[in-house]
Scaffold this motif. Structure first.
Motif, PDB file in Angstrom:
ATOM      1  N   HIS A   3       0.811  -1.214   0.000  1.00 18.81           N
ATOM      2  CA  HIS A   3       0.000   0.000   0.000  1.00 18.81           C
ATOM      3  C   HIS A   3       0.843   1.263   0.000  1.00 18.81           C
ATOM      4  CE1 HIS A   3      -3.667  -2.185   0.124  1.00 18.81           C
ATOM      5  NE2 HIS A   3      -3.199  -2.930   1.132  1.00 18.81           N
ATOM      6  N   ASP A   4       2.011   1.211   0.608  1.00 15.85           N
ATOM      7  CA  ASP A   4       2.907   2.369   0.608  1.00 15.85           C
ATOM      8  C   ASP A   4       3.263   2.793  -0.816  1.00 15.85           C
ATOM      9  OD1 ASP A   4       3.004   2.732   3.214  1.00 15.85           O
ATOM     10  OD2 ASP A   4       5.096   2.068   3.518  1.00 15.85           O
ATOM     11  N   LEU A  22       1.861   1.846  -3.631  1.00 13.96           N
ATOM     12  CA  LEU A  22       0.706   2.214  -4.449  1.00 13.96           C
ATOM     13  C   LEU A  22       0.237   3.630  -4.143  1.00 13.96           C
ATOM     14  CD1 LEU A  22      -1.297  -1.101  -4.693  1.00 13.96           C
ATOM     15  CD2 LEU A  22       0.239  -0.039  -6.362  1.00 13.96           C
ATOM     16  N   ALA A  23       0.284   4.012  -2.862  1.00 14.15           N
ATOM     17  CA  ALA A  23      -0.099   5.377  -2.482  1.00 14.15           C
ATOM     18  C   ALA A  23       0.859   6.381  -3.116  1.00 14.15           C
ATOM     19  CB  ALA A  23      -0.101   5.529  -0.967  1.00 14.15           C
ATOM     20  N   ALA A  24       2.162   6.029  -3.085  1.00 14.64           N
ATOM     21  CA  ALA A  24       3.165   6.923  -3.678  1.00 14.64           C
ATOM     22  C   ALA A  24       2.946   7.052  -5.183  1.00 14.64           C
ATOM     23  CB  ALA A  24       4.566   6.388  -3.398  1.00 14.64           C
ATOM     24  N   ARG A  56       0.117   6.728  -6.716  1.00 16.62           N
ATOM     25  CA  ARG A  56      -1.076   7.555  -6.921  1.00 16.62           C
ATOM     26  C   ARG A  56      -0.713   9.038  -6.802  1.00 16.62           C
ATOM     27  NH1 ARG A  56      -6.320   7.797  -3.328  1.00 16.62           N
ATOM     28  NH2 ARG A  56      -4.824   9.223  -2.417  1.00 16.62           N
ATOM     29  N   THR A  57       0.064   9.373  -5.780  1.00 15.86           N
ATOM     30  CA  THR A  57       0.479  10.762  -5.593  1.00 15.86           C
ATOM     31  C   THR A  57       1.239  11.269  -6.823  1.00 15.86           C
ATOM     32  OG1 THR A  57       0.760  10.219  -3.273  1.00 15.86           O
ATOM     33  CG2 THR A  57       1.695  12.313  -4.017  1.00 15.86           C
ATOM     34  N   GLN A  61       3.291  13.805   2.028  1.00 16.49           N
ATOM     35  CA  GLN A  61       3.118  12.750   1.033  1.00 16.49           C
ATOM     36  C   GLN A  61       4.362  12.582   0.169  1.00 16.49           C
ATOM     37  OE1 GLN A  61      -0.609  14.735   0.052  1.00 16.49           O
ATOM     38  NE2 GLN A  61      -1.373  12.711  -0.498  1.00 16.49           N
ATOM     39  N   THR A  69       6.108  11.159  -3.409  1.00 15.99           N
ATOM     40  CA  THR A  69       5.896  10.634  -4.758  1.00 15.99           C
ATOM     41  C   THR A  69       6.721   9.361  -4.877  1.00 15.99           C
ATOM     42  OG1 THR A  69       7.733  11.892  -5.651  1.00 15.99           O
ATOM     43  CG2 THR A  69       5.573  12.943  -5.707  1.00 15.99           C
ATOM     44  N   ARG A 102       9.726   7.929  -2.548  1.00 15.21           N
ATOM     45  CA  ARG A 102       9.452   6.720  -1.771  1.00 15.21           C
ATOM     46  C   ARG A 102      10.567   5.676  -1.979  1.00 15.21           C
ATOM     47  NH1 ARG A 102       7.270   5.880   2.623  1.00 15.21           N
ATOM     48  NH2 ARG A 102       7.796   3.723   2.991  1.00 15.21           N
TER      49      ARG A 102
END
Lengths: 266, 367
Positions: free
Chosen positions: A60-61, A63-65, A67-68, A215, A217, A221
Motif C-alpha cells: 500500500h505504501d 501504491l499510495a506513492a 497515486r500521488t 506525502q 511521490t 518513496r
C-alpha cells in the motif's frame, strides 16, 4: 553510408552493439528479476512466477506513492501546457523582451535541481505557503515549463504565417482563427510537450524532496526505501514503469514529428 | 459585369516599411470582370500592391475605393476579396472540403448549404473526387486548385492571386494558366494576378500593369505593351527587343527619324502624341522586335544597315541570330528571329549581311 568500405561498416556495427549492450542491459535485469525468484545471488530460471506482481499489488505504501505521482503529474501537465502555450503565443513574433523571458523560463530547467528546489523552498516559506502537493505541483511546473514552451514555440515558428492570413482573408474573426486554425495546428505539439512534461514530472526527485509535505511521490518513496534494501516487488514496479515510459516516449515522438513528414513517410 | 466600369481604384497609394519606401504614389483602376496582371521583377512592389488591396498590410498614404466607397481602412475579414497565396496556405488539419468550406462556415452558413456549395466549387475546379483528402495527399497542381476553389466559393468581387503558379513545373504551369483563364471566363469574376513571368502575363491577361521599383511603368493590353512600350524599362523587360540609342529628328507625319550608330532609322509614332511632342535632338531609342528584323533585299530602302552574324541558335520553331552591327560591325548587338526551316538556316555564322526593318514595325521610346 554506402560510401564506407565494408570492414569499417562491420567495425562500426560492432562498436554500436557493444555500447548498446553496456548501456541498456542493466535495464533488463529488473525486468528479468520481476519474473524469477532470486535466492543467494542465483536466479532460479526453472520457475517463472508473477509473485512479485502480486506482492506489489499488496504494497500500500508504494501504491499510495504511485497515486500521488500520478496526481502531481496530471496537475503539472495541465498547468504547464496551458501556461507554456499562452507564453509561446504571447511571445511569438514579438522581438522585444523575448530573450529575457526565454532565459527566465529556461533557468529552472538548466540549473541544478537542488538550487531550484532550495530557491522554491525558501520562497514558499517566505510567502507562508505550507509544503504540500500544491507546492510540489508548482515546483514541477516551474521545472518543466521550458519544455512545453519550447515545443509549442517551435511549432508556431514552423507554421506558415499565410495560414493565419488566409483565415482572416476568408472572413474569419481573430477568435475563429485562433480556435479553428492556430490551436489545431499546435495541438500535436501540445500533446507531445505534455507527454514530455509528464515524464519529467514522474521521476523528478530533488525538487520534490525539498518542497513536499507529508506525502511522497514514487521516486521519493523508492529513495527512502533504499536504506532498508528493496523487496522483490520493486522489480515488478520498475518493469511496469519502464514499459510505461517506453510507451510514452513512442507516443511523444509520434506527436512531435511534424505532420507533413509523417505523411511523406507513408 | 461591365468591363468598362471601374471596380476598384487606388488613389495616390504609397507604402513604406519603416523608412524604406516600397510603393510611390500608385494610381490604378481595376475594371469589373477583367483579368488584370501586375507584372514586375522581384522587389518591384507588385506583391505589396496585392497585399494592400487584400488588407493584409495597412496603407502608408492614399486611398482605396470599391464601387465608390472608400475601403482603405476596412479590416481584411470584411473585404469582399479573397486571395490565392503563393504557398497556397491550405489548412493542413482540414480536408479539401473543410478548406473550401471554411469561408462559408466562419460566416455561420447552414451546413447543408455549405456542403452543396463546396461540391459545386470542387466540380468547377475538377476536384470532386478529392473532397475527403488532406492537402498533404495532393499534388502541387491539385493544391493550387483547392486554393482557388476556397477563394472563389465566397463569391468575392475580386480574386487576388499572388504568383500562384511559381511553384509548379513548366508543363503544369501552362495547363494551370489555361485553366485559370477558363475559370475566370466562366465565373466572370475580376482577377488580379501578380507574376514576374512575362510569358505568363501575355498569355492570360486582359490588361497588364508593369511595375518597377515601386512605380507603375505602363498599363495596357499585352499588345500595347509589346508594340508600344512607353519607356526603356518596359521595352527591355517585356519580351525580347532590340534597342538602339540615338537623337530624335523632326517629325514627318506619322513617322519620326532617329539618328543612331546604325544610321538614320525611321519609326512609327502613330497614336503616340508624347513621341510627336518630344524636342528635336532628344535622346531616345529605336526599338524593334527580333521578328521584325529581316534580311534586306534590293527593294528595301528604309532602315537598312549591315551586320555580322556572331551566333546562331536553333530554338525549335524559330532560329535566333545574334548580330553585331554598326561601326566596324561591333557597336550594336541585335537579335533576329526567323522561322526555322527543315533544310537548315539560310544564315551562316560569320557572314556579313544586309538587314532592315519596316518603319511601321519600329517604335520609339524616350530615354
Amino acid at each position: 553510408m554506402s560510401a564506407l568500405p565494408r570492414p569499417s561498416t562491420i567495425f562500426l556495427a560492432a562498436i554500436t552493439s557493444l555500447v548498446a549492450v553496456l548501456l541498456y542491459s542493466p535495464l533488463f535485469v529488473p525486468i528479468v528479476s520481476s519474473f524469477f525468484i532470486i535466492s543467494h545471488g542465483n536466479v532460479d530460471w526453472s520457475s517463472p512466477t508473477l509473485s512479485t506482481y502480486v506482492a506489489l499489488a499488496g504494497n500500500h505504501d508504494i501504491l499510495a506513492a504511485l497515486r500521488t505521482t500520478l496526481i502531481v503529474g496530471v496537475c503539472t501537465v495541465i498547468l504547464s501546457v496551458v501556461s507554456g502555450t499562452l507564453l509561446a503565443l504571447y511571445y511569438h513574433g514579438r522581438r522585444s523582451g523575448r530573450s529575457v523571458l526565454q532565459f527566465i523560463i529556461f533557468l529552472p530547467f538548466l540549473m541544478p535541481p537542488i538550487i531550484s528546489g532550495l530557491a522554491l523552498l525558501i520562497f514558499f516559506r517566505e510567502i507562508g505557503l505550507e509544503r504540500s502537493l500544491l507546492t510540489v505541483v508548482i515546483g514541477h511546473t516551474v521545472f518543466v515549463l521550458a519544455i512545453v514552451y519550447r515545443t509549442v514555440l517551435m511549432r508556431l515558428q514552423s507554421m506558415s504565417r499565410t495560414l493565419v492570413e488566409a483565415s482572416y482573408d476568408l472572413g474569419a474573426t481573430g477568435w475563429q482563427t485562433f480556435w479553428r486554425v492556430i490551436l489545431p495546428n499546435l495541438s500535436s505539439a501540445m500533446v507531445g510537450g505534455a507527454i514530455l512534461a509528464f515524464a519529467l514530472s514522474f521521476d523528478e526527485t530533488m525538487i520534490t524532496i525539498l518542497v513536499t509535505g507529508t506525502q511522497s511521490t514514487l521516486p521519493v518513496r523508492l529513495w527512502a526505501m533504499m536504506r532498508l534494501g528493496f523487496s522483490p516487488d520493486i522489480n515488478a514496479l520498475v518493469a511496469l514503469i519502464l514499459m510505461f515510459t517506453v510507451l510514452l516516449c513512442v507516443l511523444a515522438a509520434r506527436f512531435l514529428i511534424p505532420r507533413q513528414m509523417a505523411t511523406e513517410r507513408n | 459585369m461591365n468591363q468598362n466600369t471601374d471596380l476598384l481604384t487606388l488613389r495616390s497609394v504609397s507604402k513604406s516599411y519603416g523608412t524604406v519606401p516600397v510603393l510611390h504614389d500608385i494610381d490604378l483602376s481595376i475594371r469589373d470582370g477583367e483579368f488584370l496582371t501586375v507584372l514586375g521583377p522581384s522587389g518591384s512592389g507588385k506583391t505589396t500592391v496585392l497585399r494592400l488591396i487584400g488588407g493584409l498590410e495597412p496603407l502608408t498614404a492614399g486611398e482605396i475605393w470599391l464601387d465608390g466607397q472608400e475601403i482603405s481602412r476596412m479590416p481584411i475579414n470584411k473585404r469582399p476579396f479573397n486571395t490565392v497565396f503563393q504557398d497556397y496556405a491550405l489548412f493542413p488539419h482540414m480536408t479539401v472540403s473543410g478548406n473550401v468550406g471554411y469561408g462559408l462556415s466562419v460566416r455561420h452558413i447552414k451546413r447543408k448549404e455549405i456542403a452543396s456549395r463546396v461540391s459545386q466549387a470542387l466540380e468547377l475546379v475538377q476536384l470532386g473526387r478529392f473532397a475527403d483528402r488532406f492537402p498533404a495527399q495532393l499534388s502541387g497542381g491539385q493544391r493550387q486548385r483547392v486554393a482557388l476553389a476556397r477563394a472563389l466559393i465566397c463569391q468575392p468581387r475580386l480574386i487576388l492571386l499572388d504568383e500562384p503558379l511559381a511553384a509548379l513545373d513548366l508543363e503544369l504551369r501552362r495547363q494551370m494558366q489555361e485553366f485559370l483563364k477558363s475559370i475566370q471566363r466562366e465565373i466572370k469574376t475580376t482577377f488580379l494576378f501578380v507574376t514576374h513571368d512575362q510569358e505568363e502575363a501575355i498569355g492570360m491577361a486582359d490588361r497588364i500593369c508593369v511595375m518597377q521599383a515601386g512605380h507603375i511603368r505602363q498599363l495596357g493590353t499585352p499588345h500595347e505593351l509589346y508594340y508600344k512600350p512607353n519607356c526603356e524599362f518596359v521595352a527591355r523587360f517585356f519580351g525580347e527587343n532590340n534597342l538602339v540609342a540615338g537623337k530624335l529628328g523632326p517629325v514627318q507625319g506619322e513617322q519620326r527619324p532617329i539618328e543612331t550608330a546604325l544610321g538614320r532609322l525611321v519609326c512609327s509614332v502613330s497614336g503616340q502624341p508624347h513621341l510627336k511632342a518630344a524636342a528635336d535632338g532628344a535622346s531616345a531609342f529605336a526599338a524593334f522586335r527580333p521578328e521584325a528584323l529581316r534580311l534586306a533585299d534590293a527593294n528595301d530602302g528604309d532602315n537598312r544597315f549591315s551586320g555580322v552574324i556572331a551566333d546562331l541558335a536553333f530554338a525549335g520553331s524559330s532560329t535566333v541570330a545574334t548580330i553585331m552591327a554598326g561601326a566596324d560591325n561591333a557597336a550594336q548587338r541585335l537579335r533576329l528571329r526567323m522561322p526555322s526551316r527543315i533544310d537548315g538556316s539560310i544564315l551562316k555564322s560569320g557572314e556579313t549581311v544586309s538587314l532592315c526593318f519596316a518603319p511601321h514595325e519600329g517604335h520609339l521610346v524616350l530615354a
